[in-house]
Design a protein around this motif. Structure first.
Motif, PDB file in Angstrom:
ATOM      1  N   THR A 195       0.786  -1.114  -0.043  1.00 28.99           N
ATOM      2  CA  THR A 195       0.079   0.039   0.254  1.00 28.99           C
ATOM      3  C   THR A 195       0.886   1.064  -0.195  1.00 28.99           C
ATOM      4  O   THR A 195       0.528   2.260  -0.571  1.00 28.99           O
ATOM      5  CB  THR A 195      -1.078   0.022   1.344  1.00 28.99           C
ATOM      6  N   ARG A 196       2.125   1.182   0.664  1.00 28.79           N
ATOM      7  CA  ARG A 196       2.810   2.301   0.683  1.00 28.79           C
ATOM      8  C   ARG A 196       3.291   2.685  -0.806  1.00 28.79           C
ATOM      9  O   ARG A 196       3.549   3.588  -1.311  1.00 28.79           O
ATOM     10  CB  ARG A 196       4.160   2.046   1.603  1.00 28.79           C
ATOM     11  N   ILE A 197       3.806   1.567  -1.373  1.00 28.59           N
ATOM     12  CA  ILE A 197       4.158   1.810  -2.752  1.00 28.59           C
ATOM     13  C   ILE A 197       3.216   2.435  -3.875  1.00 28.59           C
ATOM     14  O   ILE A 197       3.206   3.123  -4.496  1.00 28.59           O
ATOM     15  CB  ILE A 197       4.659   0.377  -3.631  1.00 28.59           C
ATOM     16  N   ASP A 198       1.850   1.645  -3.788  1.00 31.32           N
ATOM     17  CA  ASP A 198       0.676   2.133  -4.320  1.00 31.32           C
ATOM     18  C   ASP A 198       0.404   3.543  -3.981  1.00 31.32           C
ATOM     19  O   ASP A 198      -0.638   4.204  -4.887  1.00 31.32           O
ATOM     20  CB  ASP A 198      -0.323   1.085  -4.072  1.00 31.32           C
ATOM     21  N   LEU A 199       0.561   4.019  -2.958  1.00 32.05           N
ATOM     22  CA  LEU A 199       0.219   5.478  -2.657  1.00 32.05           C
ATOM     23  C   LEU A 199       0.723   6.431  -3.651  1.00 32.05           C
ATOM     24  O   LEU A 199       0.132   7.644  -3.835  1.00 32.05           O
ATOM     25  CB  LEU A 199       0.771   5.722  -1.239  1.00 32.05           C
ATOM     26  N   PHE A 200       1.915   5.903  -4.304  1.00 38.07           N
ATOM     27  CA  PHE A 200       2.377   6.951  -5.370  1.00 38.07           C
ATOM     28  C   PHE A 200       2.298   6.423  -6.680  1.00 38.07           C
ATOM     29  O   PHE A 200       2.227   7.253  -7.622  1.00 38.07           O
ATOM     30  CB  PHE A 200       4.188   6.916  -4.960  1.00 38.07           C
ATOM     31  N   ALA A 201       2.061   5.194  -6.904  1.00 40.28           N
ATOM     32  CA  ALA A 201       1.854   4.514  -8.192  1.00 40.28           C
ATOM     33  C   ALA A 201       0.313   4.497  -8.563  1.00 40.28           C
ATOM     34  O   ALA A 201      -0.282   4.855  -9.495  1.00 40.28           O
ATOM     35  CB  ALA A 201       2.502   3.279  -8.380  1.00 40.28           C
ATOM     36  N   GLY A 202      -0.548   3.598  -7.567  1.00 40.04           N
ATOM     37  CA  GLY A 202      -1.765   3.264  -7.938  1.00 40.04           C
ATOM     38  C   GLY A 202      -2.848   4.630  -7.761  1.00 40.04           C
ATOM     39  O   GLY A 202      -3.757   4.476  -8.261  1.00 40.04           O
ATOM     40  N   SER A 203      -2.374   5.648  -6.961  1.00 37.32           N
ATOM     41  CA  SER A 203      -3.152   6.830  -6.928  1.00 37.32           C
ATOM     42  C   SER A 203      -3.497   7.537  -8.426  1.00 37.32           C
ATOM     43  O   SER A 203      -4.443   8.346  -8.466  1.00 37.32           O
ATOM     44  CB  SER A 203      -2.126   7.786  -6.059  1.00 37.32           C
ATOM     45  N   LEU A 204      -2.536   7.276  -9.195  1.00 36.61           N
ATOM     46  CA  LEU A 204      -2.714   7.642 -10.679  1.00 36.61           C
ATOM     47  C   LEU A 204      -3.647   7.192 -11.490  1.00 36.61           C
ATOM     48  O   LEU A 204      -4.268   7.658 -12.327  1.00 36.61           O
ATOM     49  CB  LEU A 204      -1.261   7.825 -11.368  1.00 36.61           C
ATOM     50  N   MET A 205      -4.431   5.783 -10.976  1.00 36.05           N
ATOM     51  CA  MET A 205      -5.236   5.059 -11.775  1.00 36.05           C
ATOM     52  C   MET A 205      -6.416   5.881 -12.350  1.00 36.05           C
ATOM     53  O   MET A 205      -6.718   5.604 -13.469  1.00 36.05           O
ATOM     54  CB  MET A 205      -5.530   3.689 -11.222  1.00 36.05           C
ATOM     55  N   PRO A 206      -7.191   6.401 -11.457  1.00 36.04           N
ATOM     56  CA  PRO A 206      -8.403   7.255 -12.144  1.00 36.04           C
ATOM     57  C   PRO A 206      -7.853   8.202 -13.147  1.00 36.04           C
ATOM     58  O   PRO A 206      -8.757   8.440 -14.010  1.00 36.04           O
ATOM     59  CB  PRO A 206      -9.085   7.812 -10.794  1.00 36.04           C
ATOM     60  N   THR A 207      -6.789   8.802 -12.960  1.00 35.23           N
ATOM     61  CA  THR A 207      -6.455  10.105 -13.955  1.00 35.23           C
ATOM     62  C   THR A 207      -6.037   9.407 -15.230  1.00 35.23           C
ATOM     63  O   THR A 207      -6.360   9.896 -16.357  1.00 35.23           O
ATOM     64  CB  THR A 207      -5.047  10.493 -13.429  1.00 35.23           C
ATOM     65  N   ILE A 208      -5.263   7.928 -15.319  1.00 35.86           N
ATOM     66  CA  ILE A 208      -4.987   7.498 -16.376  1.00 35.86           C
ATOM     67  C   ILE A 208      -6.163   7.064 -17.295  1.00 35.86           C
ATOM     68  O   ILE A 208      -6.343   7.177 -18.353  1.00 35.86           O
ATOM     69  CB  ILE A 208      -4.146   6.234 -15.837  1.00 35.86           C
ATOM     70  N   LEU A 209      -7.082   6.604 -16.486  1.00 35.54           N
ATOM     71  CA  LEU A 209      -8.467   6.013 -16.997  1.00 35.54           C
ATOM     72  C   LEU A 209      -9.182   6.997 -17.873  1.00 35.54           C
ATOM     73  O   LEU A 209      -9.916   6.993 -18.675  1.00 35.54           O
ATOM     74  CB  LEU A 209      -9.691   5.520 -15.928  1.00 35.54           C
ATOM     75  N   ILE A 210      -9.176   8.303 -17.061  1.00 36.39           N
ATOM     76  CA  ILE A 210      -9.920   9.301 -18.063  1.00 36.39           C
ATOM     77  C   ILE A 210      -9.027   9.737 -19.197  1.00 36.39           C
ATOM     78  O   ILE A 210      -9.432  10.148 -20.300  1.00 36.39           O
ATOM     79  CB  ILE A 210     -10.105  10.728 -16.960  1.00 36.39           C
ATOM     80  N   PHE A 211      -7.642   9.598 -19.063  1.00 37.92           N
ATOM     81  CA  PHE A 211      -6.912  10.053 -20.097  1.00 37.92           C
ATOM     82  C   PHE A 211      -7.176   9.133 -21.327  1.00 37.92           C
ATOM     83  O   PHE A 211      -7.297   9.587 -22.563  1.00 37.92           O
ATOM     84  CB  PHE A 211      -5.270   9.890 -19.655  1.00 37.92           C
ATOM     85  N   LEU A 212      -7.233   7.824 -21.050  1.00 39.73           N
ATOM     86  CA  LEU A 212      -7.305   6.900 -22.085  1.00 39.73           C
ATOM     87  C   LEU A 212      -8.783   7.078 -22.722  1.00 39.73           C
ATOM     88  O   LEU A 212      -9.008   7.077 -23.931  1.00 39.73           O
ATOM     89  CB  LEU A 212      -7.505   5.477 -21.350  1.00 39.73           C
ATOM     90  N   LEU A 213      -9.665   7.338 -21.747  1.00 41.80           N
ATOM     91  CA  LEU A 213     -11.162   7.700 -22.264  1.00 41.80           C
ATOM     92  C   LEU A 213     -11.287   8.748 -23.165  1.00 41.80           C
ATOM     93  O   LEU A 213     -11.874   8.556 -24.268  1.00 41.80           O
ATOM     94  CB  LEU A 213     -12.147   7.845 -21.195  1.00 41.80           C
ATOM     95  N   VAL A 214     -10.719   9.919 -22.820  1.00 38.35           N
ATOM     96  CA  VAL A 214     -10.593  11.125 -23.692  1.00 38.35           C
ATOM     97  C   VAL A 214      -9.916  11.220 -24.877  1.00 38.35           C
ATOM     98  O   VAL A 214     -10.241  11.504 -25.822  1.00 38.35           O
ATOM     99  CB  VAL A 214     -10.166  12.216 -22.665  1.00 38.35           C
ATOM    100  N   PHE A 215      -8.683  10.398 -25.044  1.00 37.45           N
ATOM    101  CA  PHE A 215      -7.693  10.359 -25.895  1.00 37.45           C
ATOM    102  C   PHE A 215      -8.021   9.493 -26.955  1.00 37.45           C
ATOM    103  O   PHE A 215      -7.426   9.422 -28.194  1.00 37.45           O
ATOM    104  CB  PHE A 215      -6.033  10.818 -25.278  1.00 37.45           C
ATOM    105  N   LEU A 216      -8.428   8.282 -26.218  1.00 37.63           N
ATOM    106  CA  LEU A 216      -8.207   7.249 -27.443  1.00 37.63           C
ATOM    107  C   LEU A 216     -10.066   7.115 -27.791  1.00 37.63           C
ATOM    108  O   LEU A 216     -10.166   6.460 -28.972  1.00 37.63           O
ATOM    109  CB  LEU A 216      -8.067   5.849 -26.303  1.00 37.63           C
ATOM    110  N   PHE A 217     -10.996   7.531 -27.112  1.00 38.35           N
ATOM    111  CA  PHE A 217     -12.220   7.151 -27.512  1.00 38.35           C
ATOM    112  C   PHE A 217     -13.172   8.486 -27.708  1.00 38.35           C
ATOM    113  O   PHE A 217     -14.342   8.217 -27.873  1.00 38.35           O
ATOM    114  CB  PHE A 217     -12.950   6.236 -26.523  1.00 38.35           C
TER     115      PHE A 217
END
Length: 487
Positions: A139-161
């Motif tokens: 969870t400590r590692i994911d605090l810095f990596a996993g926290s970006l997942m919602p932002t990545i999802l919106i990026f994919l939605l907007v830029f790919l679709f």
């Protein structure tokens, strides 16, 4: 290796596959039953009334609702549930599958009630003594990596679709504060859950609490841009809009999921209940064929599969006051699971033979130990960068965070020991990498694409999910390296 140990390994693999198949059965029966009762339609209407902006719906359904499903079922189920939900809301099939697969990553590190740790690390020496420590490190590692997942999802939605190529950057950036907030909250709740409650609850509590916070933020329009309410971002044409109706109360539609979450929490928190469930009707197999230490655990009543099945029956009684549809639905699900079960058993046979190779007449070290010793001579200094990619490779091939960790957990642990780096951080990188591998897992891609009518598009889907999977693993490697250097 003697023939007897090979046969014992095969039987161990078959037995280990049964709890996984049982959980998958419970999850699929729940999905099919909710479709039958109309609860899925009602859940869809609830999401659409909350917000018709697909950026909001992506985070709510793919990331948070999918995360909750991962927490109570796992094993590739979330994408199978969320992709059809998103299509019903007007997402294109390609967008639905891609976003559902990418979202089923961060929650998958803890999987169904901590299964990737409990079962996945069961082959690692002294695993029970440090499972909570690995969960906290993760969870400590994911605090810095996993926290970006919602932002990545919106990026994919907007830029790919996006149907409109203009203003894509603006459409993404205006949601950045909200997606970053939810991603950080999710990770902080996961960290606190692992530290104070237990790793088994991370995958349930994190999405459950975060989805409540997300709904409140939408209701009060906190960090949600005004444009989302005035001109919501959508793929649907005006002519495509079809008003769905349902008389079922929303709480009744959600009741099976609420029941299973409550039962899982009670069974893990109330110690006398936990003792009863883990001892009564215990189908575990110890010292298989007389080989000491060759075990396979299956506490039937404690299994999420049993609790899911009970929740389905109770849900039917609440929603339609009849359980007549349970048996025919269960039969259909069993028939649909044949190929999955065969693939899982064959994979686990390979894993167990691989793991049990230390039982040999030539007094040789096991194959995982040999590989670990060989690799650590050349790559030990930078192994933390390789660890998450090895985990992702395991999921890509086997289709499971748990099986990937079963396969490579001992290797990762041995290399960490030989390289004199933190075993917990390396195993955390393995688990997060294996979770990231769900995005590119062949089994998941084939299953979900066939579910939504995208047969033959598997390569196209893989090309879209490969970049976020690679980025996630790279971030984990960098953050893991920083942690090792500091601590």
């Amino acid at each position: 290796m003697d023939t007897k140990i090979l046969i014992a390994s095969i039987f161990q693999a078959i037995h280990k596959s049964l709890p996984i198949i049982w959980i998958l059965f419970g999850a699929l029966v729940m999905l099919k039953t909710l479709e039958h009762t109309g609860a899925i339609t009602r859940i869809n209407i609830g999401f659409e009334k909350l917000s018709s902006d697909m950026r909001v719906q992506t985070v709510l359904i793919a990331y948070l609702f999918g995360g909750l499903i991962e927490g109570v079922s796992g094993f590739g189920t979330p994408a199978m549930v969320t992709a059809p939900l998103m299509i019903a809301l007007g997402f294109s099939p390609m967008a639905s599958v891609t976003l559902a697969l990418v979202a089923d990553s961060t929650p998958a590190a803890f999987g169904a009630v901590g299964t990737p740790l409990t079962v996945g690390l069961s082959n690692v020496n002294d695993a029970p003594s440090f499972l909570n420590t690995v969960g906290q490190s993760l969870t400590r590692i994911d605090l810095f990596a996993g926290s970006l997942m919602p932002t990545i999802l919106i990026f994919l939605l907007v830029f790919l679709f996006s149907p409109n190529k203009q203003n894509r950057l603006k459409n993404w950036l205006e949601f950045l504060p909200w997606t970053l907030l939810l991603g950080i909250l999710y990770s902080v709740i996961a960290l606190l859950s692992a530290a104070f409650v237990g790793y088994e609850f991370v995958s349930i509590l994190s999405p459950f609490i975060t989805i409540i916070i997300a709904i409140i933020s939408i209701r009060f329009k906190f960090l949600i841009p005004k444009s989302s309410f005035i001109t919501p971002w959508t793929m649907k044409q005006q002519s495509d809009t079809v008003e769905e109706t349902s008389d079922m109360p929303l709480i009744k539609a959600w009741s099976p999921y609420i029941i299973v979450v409550v039962m899982l929490l009670l069974s893990r928190v109330i110690e006398p209940l936990k003792v009863f469930l883990t001892t009564f009707l215990n189908l575990s197999w110890k010292n298989i064929f007389g080989f000491k230490g060759l075990n396979s655990d299956w506490e039937f009543l404690y299994s999420p599969g049993t609790l899911l099945t009970i929740a389905v029956i109770l849900g039917l009684l609440i929603q339609v006051r009849s359980i007549k549809s349970f048996v025919p639905t269960g039969i259909k699900v069993i028939k649909s699971m044949k190929s999955t079960a065969i693939a899982l058993i064959v994979t686990l046979v390979m894993v167990q033979v691989f793991t049990n190779s230390n039982y040999n007449s030539a007094d040789l070290e096991s194959m995982p130990m040999y590989i670990a010793n060989f690799i650590s001579k050349y790559f030990s200094a930078g192994w933390i960068f390789i660890a998450p990619f090895l985990g992702a490779l395991g999921s890509f091939v086997t289709g499971s965070t748990t099986v990937s960790t079963l396969t490579f957990g001992q290797i990762q642990s041995d290399i960490a020991s030989n390289a004199h780096i933190s075993q917990q951080i390396v195993l955390s990188a393995q688990l997060i990498g294996a979770a990231a591998g769900n995005m590119i897992c062949v089994h998941n891609i084939v299953a979900v694409s066939s579910l939504v009518g995208l047969n033959g598009q598997e390569g196209n889907i893989l090309r879209k999910t490969l970049a976020p999977a690679f980025l996630y693993c790279l971030l984990v490697g960098i953050i893991g390296f920083i942690f090792i250097s500091i601590f």
